[in-house]
Design a protein around this motif. Structure first.
Motif, PDB file in Angstrom:
ATOM      1  N   ILE A  93       0.857  -1.077  -0.132  1.00 23.35           N
ATOM      2  CA  ILE A  93      -0.038  -0.324   0.017  1.00 23.35           C
ATOM      3  C   ILE A  93       1.025   1.292  -0.071  1.00 23.35           C
ATOM      4  O   ILE A  93       0.793   2.130  -0.814  1.00 23.35           O
ATOM      5  CB  ILE A  93      -1.009  -0.208   1.184  1.00 23.35           C
ATOM      6  CG1 ILE A  93      -2.050  -1.165   1.271  1.00 23.35           C
ATOM      7  CG2 ILE A  93      -1.761   1.230   1.393  1.00 23.35           C
ATOM      8  CD1 ILE A  93      -3.004  -1.095   0.233  1.00 23.35           C
ATOM      9  N   ALA A  94       1.934   1.032   0.745  1.00 16.89           N
ATOM     10  CA  ALA A  94       2.697   2.350   0.886  1.00 16.89           C
ATOM     11  C   ALA A  94       3.384   2.534  -0.404  1.00 16.89           C
ATOM     12  O   ALA A  94       3.574   3.676  -0.937  1.00 16.89           O
ATOM     13  CB  ALA A  94       3.996   2.079   1.944  1.00 16.89           C
ATOM     14  N   GLY A  95       4.023   1.595  -1.098  1.00 19.29           N
ATOM     15  CA  GLY A  95       4.426   1.809  -2.305  1.00 19.29           C
ATOM     16  C   GLY A  95       3.518   2.284  -3.437  1.00 19.29           C
ATOM     17  O   GLY A  95       3.606   3.169  -4.116  1.00 19.29           O
ATOM     18  N   GLY A  96       2.331   1.978  -3.529  1.00 12.49           N
ATOM     19  CA  GLY A  96       1.238   2.347  -4.401  1.00 12.49           C
ATOM     20  C   GLY A  96       1.076   3.635  -4.132  1.00 12.49           C
ATOM     21  O   GLY A  96       0.414   4.413  -4.857  1.00 12.49           O
ATOM     22  N   LYS A  97       0.831   4.259  -2.699  1.00 11.31           N
ATOM     23  CA  LYS A  97       0.414   5.572  -2.471  1.00 11.31           C
ATOM     24  C   LYS A  97       1.576   6.676  -2.662  1.00 11.31           C
ATOM     25  O   LYS A  97       1.239   7.897  -2.882  1.00 11.31           O
ATOM     26  CB  LYS A  97       0.148   5.551  -0.896  1.00 11.31           C
ATOM     27  CG  LYS A  97      -0.482   6.792  -0.386  1.00 11.31           C
ATOM     28  CD  LYS A  97      -1.103   6.610   0.924  1.00 11.31           C
ATOM     29  CE  LYS A  97      -1.922   7.701   1.427  1.00 11.31           C
ATOM     30  NZ  LYS A  97      -1.213   9.178   1.083  1.00 11.31           N
ATOM     31  N   ALA A  98       2.884   6.263  -2.758  1.00 10.94           N
ATOM     32  CA  ALA A  98       3.894   7.318  -2.976  1.00 10.94           C
ATOM     33  C   ALA A  98       3.446   7.939  -4.474  1.00 10.94           C
ATOM     34  O   ALA A  98       3.362   7.284  -5.394  1.00 10.94           O
ATOM     35  CB  ALA A  98       5.157   6.653  -2.907  1.00 10.94           C
ATOM     36  N   GLU A  99       4.077   8.993  -4.629  1.00 11.50           N
ATOM     37  CA  GLU A  99       3.848   9.916  -5.819  1.00 11.50           C
ATOM     38  C   GLU A  99       4.456   9.017  -7.032  1.00 11.50           C
ATOM     39  O   GLU A  99       4.067   9.177  -8.111  1.00 11.50           O
ATOM     40  CB  GLU A  99       4.337  11.341  -5.731  1.00 11.50           C
ATOM     41  CG  GLU A  99       3.572  12.147  -5.008  1.00 11.50           C
ATOM     42  CD  GLU A  99       4.102  13.560  -4.977  1.00 11.50           C
ATOM     43  OE1 GLU A  99       5.147  13.840  -5.702  1.00 11.50           O
ATOM     44  OE2 GLU A  99       3.540  14.503  -4.553  1.00 11.50           O
ATOM     45  N   ASP A 100       5.636   8.419  -6.678  1.00 10.49           N
ATOM     46  CA  ASP A 100       6.275   7.593  -7.832  1.00 10.49           C
ATOM     47  C   ASP A 100       5.968   6.133  -7.696  1.00 10.49           C
ATOM     48  O   ASP A 100       6.741   5.482  -8.582  1.00 10.49           O
ATOM     49  CB  ASP A 100       7.660   7.847  -7.534  1.00 10.49           C
ATOM     50  CG  ASP A 100       8.417   7.400  -6.293  1.00 10.49           C
ATOM     51  OD1 ASP A 100       7.582   6.649  -5.730  1.00 10.49           O
ATOM     52  OD2 ASP A 100       9.617   7.272  -6.289  1.00 10.49           O
ATOM     53  N   GLY A 101       5.194   5.914  -6.951  1.00  5.20           N
ATOM     54  CA  GLY A 101       4.753   4.430  -6.834  1.00  5.20           C
ATOM     55  C   GLY A 101       5.757   3.254  -6.115  1.00  5.20           C
ATOM     56  O   GLY A 101       5.432   2.350  -6.390  1.00  5.20           O
ATOM     57  N   MET A 102       6.608   3.805  -5.513  1.00  3.58           N
ATOM     58  CA  MET A 102       7.577   2.871  -4.895  1.00  3.58           C
ATOM     59  C   MET A 102       8.275   3.255  -3.545  1.00  3.58           C
ATOM     60  O   MET A 102       8.492   2.758  -2.778  1.00  3.58           O
ATOM     61  CB  MET A 102       8.939   2.799  -5.942  1.00  3.58           C
ATOM     62  CG  MET A 102       9.956   1.969  -5.264  1.00  3.58           C
ATOM     63  SD  MET A 102      11.287   1.342  -6.431  1.00  3.58           S
ATOM     64  CE  MET A 102      11.907   3.309  -6.765  1.00  3.58           C
ATOM     65  N   ASN A 103       8.416   4.676  -3.414  1.00  4.58           N
ATOM     66  CA  ASN A 103       9.457   5.260  -2.336  1.00  4.58           C
ATOM     67  C   ASN A 103       8.550   5.622  -1.112  1.00  4.58           C
ATOM     68  O   ASN A 103       7.685   6.399  -1.211  1.00  4.58           O
ATOM     69  CB  ASN A 103      10.330   6.409  -2.728  1.00  4.58           C
ATOM     70  CG  ASN A 103      11.118   6.017  -3.614  1.00  4.58           C
ATOM     71  OD1 ASN A 103      11.750   5.082  -3.642  1.00  4.58           O
ATOM     72  ND2 ASN A 103      11.456   6.659  -4.840  1.00  4.58           N
ATOM     73  N   PHE A 104       8.884   5.158   0.117  1.00  5.64           N
ATOM     74  CA  PHE A 104       8.464   5.552   1.336  1.00  5.64           C
ATOM     75  C   PHE A 104       9.327   5.633   2.393  1.00  5.64           C
ATOM     76  O   PHE A 104      10.588   5.315   2.232  1.00  5.64           O
ATOM     77  CB  PHE A 104       7.362   4.563   1.816  1.00  5.64           C
ATOM     78  CG  PHE A 104       8.000   3.189   2.242  1.00  5.64           C
ATOM     79  CD1 PHE A 104       8.187   2.975   3.614  1.00  5.64           C
ATOM     80  CD2 PHE A 104       8.262   2.361   1.269  1.00  5.64           C
ATOM     81  CE1 PHE A 104       8.794   1.861   4.012  1.00  5.64           C
ATOM     82  CE2 PHE A 104       9.071   1.044   1.760  1.00  5.64           C
ATOM     83  CZ  PHE A 104       9.109   0.694   3.098  1.00  5.64           C
ATOM     84  N   VAL A 105       8.902   6.175   3.642  1.00  7.41           N
ATOM     85  CA  VAL A 105       9.775   6.507   4.790  1.00  7.41           C
ATOM     86  C   VAL A 105       9.009   5.961   5.904  1.00  7.41           C
ATOM     87  O   VAL A 105       7.731   5.580   5.923  1.00  7.41           O
ATOM     88  CB  VAL A 105      10.241   8.031   5.052  1.00  7.41           C
ATOM     89  CG1 VAL A 105      10.858   8.459   4.324  1.00  7.41           C
ATOM     90  CG2 VAL A 105       8.861   8.953   5.306  1.00  7.41           C
ATOM     91  N   SER A 106       9.531   5.380   7.043  1.00  5.83           N
ATOM     92  CA  SER A 106       9.014   4.823   8.154  1.00  5.83           C
ATOM     93  C   SER A 106       9.132   5.491   9.310  1.00  5.83           C
ATOM     94  O   SER A 106      10.193   6.103   9.521  1.00  5.83           O
ATOM     95  CB  SER A 106       9.713   3.294   8.122  1.00  5.83           C
ATOM     96  OG  SER A 106       9.033   2.634   9.474  1.00  5.83           O
TER      97      SER A 106
END
Length: 330
Positions: free
Chosen positions: A208-221
């Motif tokens: 879900i985090a990957g899909g929600k990122a603007e670029d479809g991949m990057n997230f922070v925890s």
């Protein structure tokens, strides 16, 4: 319930001296990529800093910026398919099953995600896809692994685990467009939830985090640990959580912000965790101590604003995993 693993006094540790040597040996290019990984679009504000202590994969950001990614993807997908063909059938049984039983989950768009995760390397992307499906089959089981990643699909039976709120994705992204994966280990109950069920829920929210990122991949925890106890941390489980991002999923974590940790995290757990984290995770592992306002100010420096953080952390968002479950998106 028997402990999943323990934090033994004989376990290998990554000491403060080890950390010092690792940071001293970083090249200027590595430091530049560190800033980019940590601060995202705000990295230019810290271009003069020489003591940054977090890192991403050293070469991926600029490499992808300097080429026409979208223009090359169709050809790279064909190369990925060719690499998949080279892998012996007995080593890719799970992905072959996915191609037959749920082809809608093995599309060219899915292949593009894996390509982007490994800096457009078709061979690595093919192997990661194979490993993804092998691990998914192992963790979800033969019956559920090919179902959609929803509560009524592959996560059927894991609703109670999800409802505990140990992890979820915040509604708003950071200022760099990266999604925020929120983790609160104090919500774990090892007498109620199995490690595999927790890993399945973790898998779900990381995708879900990957899909929600603007670029479809990057997230922070962001990990909130004020109420956590040492019993909430299981060494094998934490390693398996990290491996989901490192080895299997088409997502990339750029920072781990640990907020309000108890003393035992720094004295007992963190030095052991840093051994199996690997260099990338180890260098962008950030610990934020202090009063609530102090920690919020530190997070804002990284583009994580107070208004999007949960109330437990001192933020203004009243979002809870129950809101996600009732929204119909799960």
């Amino acid at each position: 319930m028997k402990s999943f693993t323990s934090w033994g006094i004989t376990a290998p540790r990554f000491t403060s001296e080890d950390e010092k040597r690792e940071k001293e040996n970083l090249s200027s290019e590595e430091r530049k990529e560190i800033r980019k990984s940590l601060y995202g679009k705000l990295a230019f504000l810290y271009a003069s800093e020489k003591d940054v202590t977090v890192a991403g994969d050293w070469n991926h950001s600029e490499a992808l910026e300097q080429i026409d990614v979208h223009g090359r993807l169709p050809d790279l997908v064909e190369e990925l398919d060719a690499e998949l063909e080279k892998i012996p059938s007995d080593q890719k049984e799970a992905i072959l099953g996915a191609m037959e039983q749920c082809p809608e989950q093995v599309t060219n768009k899915d292949k593009e995600k894996f390509l982007r995760r490994v800096d457009l390397n078709p061979k690595l992307a093919a192997q990661r896809m194979v490993d993804y499906w092998e691990r998914r089959r192992y963790l979800f089981g033969q019956e559920r692994c090919y179902r959609p990643l929803t509560l009524n699909g592959a996560l059927e039976g894991d609703r109670e685990t999800m409802e505990c709120g140990v992890c979820f994705v915040l509604p708003e992204n950071d200022l760099s467009g990266r999604s925020i994966f929120y983790y609160d280990p104090s919500q774990l109950d090892w007498d109620r939830f199995t490690p595999d069920s927790l890993l399945r829920v973790m898998w779900y929210f990381l995708e879900i985090a990957g899909g929600k990122a603007e670029d479809g991949m990057n997230f922070v925890s962001v990990a909130f640990q004020r109420n956590a106890e040492i019993k909430d941390f299981k060494r094998k489980f934490l390693r398996q959580c990290l491996d989901l991002e490192k080895l299997y999923l088409p997502v990339r974590c750029h920072a781990i912000h640990v907020c309000h940790p108890n003393a035992f995290l720094g004295e007992i757990i963190a030095p052991i965790m840093k051994v199996f984290m690997g260099k990338r995770f180890r260098l962008f592992f950030q610990v934020h101590r202090g009063e609530t306002d102090e920690v919020l100010q530190k997070l804002e420096k990284f583009g994580i604003q107070e208004n999007i953080l949960p109330i437990d952390l001192g933020g203004k968002s009243q979002f809870h995993v129950q809101d996600w479950l009732s929204s119909g998106e799960s």
